[in-house]
Design an enzyme around this catalytic site. Structure first.
Site, PDB file in Angstrom:
ATOM      1  N   GLY A  14     -82.507  12.468 -79.761  1.00 40.65           N
ATOM      2  CA  GLY A  14     -83.472  11.054 -79.669  1.00 40.65           C
ATOM      3  C   GLY A  14     -82.566  10.131 -78.742  1.00 40.65           C
ATOM      4  O   GLY A  14     -81.777  10.559 -78.041  1.00 40.65           O
ATOM      5  N   CYS A 131     -77.468  -3.495 -83.330  1.00 42.97           N
ATOM      6  CA  CYS A 131     -77.057  -3.705 -81.795  1.00 42.97           C
ATOM      7  C   CYS A 131     -76.842  -5.318 -81.263  1.00 42.97           C
ATOM      8  O   CYS A 131     -76.130  -5.543 -80.472  1.00 42.97           O
ATOM      9  CB  CYS A 131     -78.227  -3.109 -80.721  1.00 42.97           C
ATOM     10  SG  CYS A 131     -79.776  -3.631 -81.130  1.00 42.97           S
ATOM     11  N   SER A 161     -86.193  -2.378 -75.455  1.00 38.11           N
ATOM     12  CA  SER A 161     -85.517  -1.297 -75.831  1.00 38.11           C
ATOM     13  C   SER A 161     -85.119  -1.338 -77.233  1.00 38.11           C
ATOM     14  O   SER A 161     -84.582  -0.148 -78.024  1.00 38.11           O
ATOM     15  CB  SER A 161     -84.441  -0.453 -75.007  1.00 38.11           C
ATOM     16  OG  SER A 161     -83.249  -1.256 -74.927  1.00 38.11           O
ATOM     17  N   LYS A 226     -79.427 -10.095 -90.156  1.00 39.79           N
ATOM     18  CA  LYS A 226     -78.623  -9.414 -89.740  1.00 39.79           C
ATOM     19  C   LYS A 226     -77.376  -9.718 -89.064  1.00 39.79           C
ATOM     20  O   LYS A 226     -76.097  -9.638 -89.355  1.00 39.79           O
ATOM     21  CB  LYS A 226     -79.105  -7.840 -88.882  1.00 39.79           C
ATOM     22  CG  LYS A 226     -80.028  -6.979 -89.715  1.00 39.79           C
ATOM     23  CD  LYS A 226     -80.693  -5.904 -88.743  1.00 39.79           C
ATOM     24  CE  LYS A 226     -81.745  -4.996 -89.417  1.00 39.79           C
ATOM     25  NZ  LYS A 226     -82.363  -4.358 -88.434  1.00 39.79           N
ATOM     26  N   HIS A 255     -78.809  -6.664 -74.477  1.00 43.63           N
ATOM     27  CA  HIS A 255     -79.336  -7.760 -75.311  1.00 43.63           C
ATOM     28  C   HIS A 255     -78.256  -8.916 -74.660  1.00 43.63           C
ATOM     29  O   HIS A 255     -77.158  -8.638 -74.344  1.00 43.63           O
ATOM     30  CB  HIS A 255     -78.925  -7.633 -76.687  1.00 43.63           C
ATOM     31  CG  HIS A 255     -79.889  -6.597 -77.525  1.00 43.63           C
ATOM     32  ND1 HIS A 255     -81.039  -6.422 -76.836  1.00 43.63           N
ATOM     33  CD2 HIS A 255     -79.899  -6.312 -78.662  1.00 43.63           C
ATOM     34  CE1 HIS A 255     -81.744  -5.857 -77.800  1.00 43.63           C
ATOM     35  NE2 HIS A 255     -81.160  -5.649 -78.932  1.00 43.63           N
TER      36      HIS A 255
END
Length: 349
Positions: A14, A131, A161, A226, A255
């Site tokens: 992946g 992330c 992404s 989160k 990010h």
């Protein structure tokens, strides 16, 4: 001689798994055999790890035989099924999905901040943060240890992404659609030329979208919760005030976050810069006189969290502002998982 532990990488084919294989090839060699596991359709593929060809095996219960540590780079539902199966066979599972992050009996670990929690794993599972949280928490953790943190106000600027390969593809198609067009000055002109918008709730090309994740409690998105909940758990401060607004921006990878932190005591910008310059996993890029600061395009493909625009107001000397960037596919996913696994590997020495 002590035998090096055997590692399994679940989801090796992946997007994050591919980054993981690159990281394993460049990090310190703490592993013996490395097994690559994936779905049946990917079994038989040959991938390079540490300069060697390794055949991908199908993810089955038997595939965990002889494995000491397994890193899971797969969707939540796959981790939810297979991480407990691996743990039941005595494997220490390090999971990069969101399946176990907020479970009370699963530690949520960032090695630079709370590496000691890797041993607190009654279910044999250790979880990797989201992330977005990871893009700032190494800096926040350093501030917490040195000064104490009372409150965080966060605005994220999240790359396409972060929504997976579909997010990257959607942004590329949208950018292709608007390239060379005379769009005028109206935002609606962008909407007129973008036909593919299946991933994001509004056009992302030439735009910003104040939404990431799904609708959750009190009209916050899942990504915003989160940031709040994971920061509290990692720092061990369940009552920490955290206010987050998550924004998707037309950036492929990395990010960024603008963070306002309220500290327990007064500080100076110079004091904060000095602290962060010495912090593990952090690079300070901050020269306001010469307009030097971190941007995603400079940080993509790198491992550290990069911080700049560090400011302390004379009116509020216990409050600081800073801007931070982190590659969401490296430290934001694969790298932190690898670092957790490396901490666990030391237990086998």
């Amino acid at each position: 001689m002590t035998k090096k532990p055997t590692l399994a990488v679940v989801g090796a084919t992946g997007a994050v798994g591919t980054v993981m294989l690159d990281i394993l090839s460049t990090r310190p060699n703490v592993w013996g055999e490395i097994k690559l596991l994936a779905s049946a359709r990917s079994a038989g593929k040959v991938l390079q790890v540490r300069g060697e060809d390794v055949v991908v095996e199908e993810l089955t219960e038997a595939a965990f035989d002889g494995v000491d540590v397994a890193m899971f780079d797969v969707p939540d539902e796959i981790s939810a099924k297979w991480a407990p199966i691996a743990a039941a066979k005595g494997v220490i599972a390090v999971d990069n999905s969101g399946a176990f992050r907020m479970d009370a009996d699963v530690p949520l670990v960032v090695p630079e901040v709370n590496a000691e929690q890797t041993r607190n794993r009654p279910r044999g599972i250790i979880s990797n943060p989201n992330c977005t949280t990871l893009s700032m928490i190494v800096v926040v953790g350093a501030l917490e240890k040195a000064f104490g943190v009372k409150e965080l106000v966060v605005a994220s600027y999240q790359a396409a992404s972060g929504a997976g390969q579909g997010g990257i593809d959607s942004l590329q198609e949208q950018m292709d659609a608007v390239a060379g067009k005379n769009l005028g000055s109206e935002t609606k002109d962008v909407r007129n030329v973008i036909t593919n918008n299946d991933v994001f709730p509004a056009p992302l090309a030439l735009n910003v979208v104040p939404w990431a994740g799904s609708l959750s409690e009190n009209d916050y998105t899942s990504e915003e919760l989160k940031v709040r909940n994971e920061s509290r758990k990692i720092l061990g401060k369940p009552e920490l005030k955290v206010h987050a607004t998550c924004v998707r921006v037309p950036v492929v990878t990395t990010h960024s976050l603008a963070v306002h932190a309220v500290l327990d005591r007064a500080v100076t910008a110079e004091e904060v810069r000095a602290l962060l310059t010495d912090a593990d996993g952090v690079v300070v890029t901050d020269d306001p006189a010469n307009k030097i600061f971190p941007t995603p395009i400079d940080v993509v493909g790198t491992d550290p969290t990069v911080v700049g625009r560090i400011r302390v107001s004379k009116e509020y000397p216990n409050e600081i502002d800073f801007f931070v960037c982190g590659d969401n596919l490296r430290k934001g996913a694969a790298l932190n998982t690898a670092q957790i696994a490396e901490v666990v590997a030391k237990e086998f020495n």
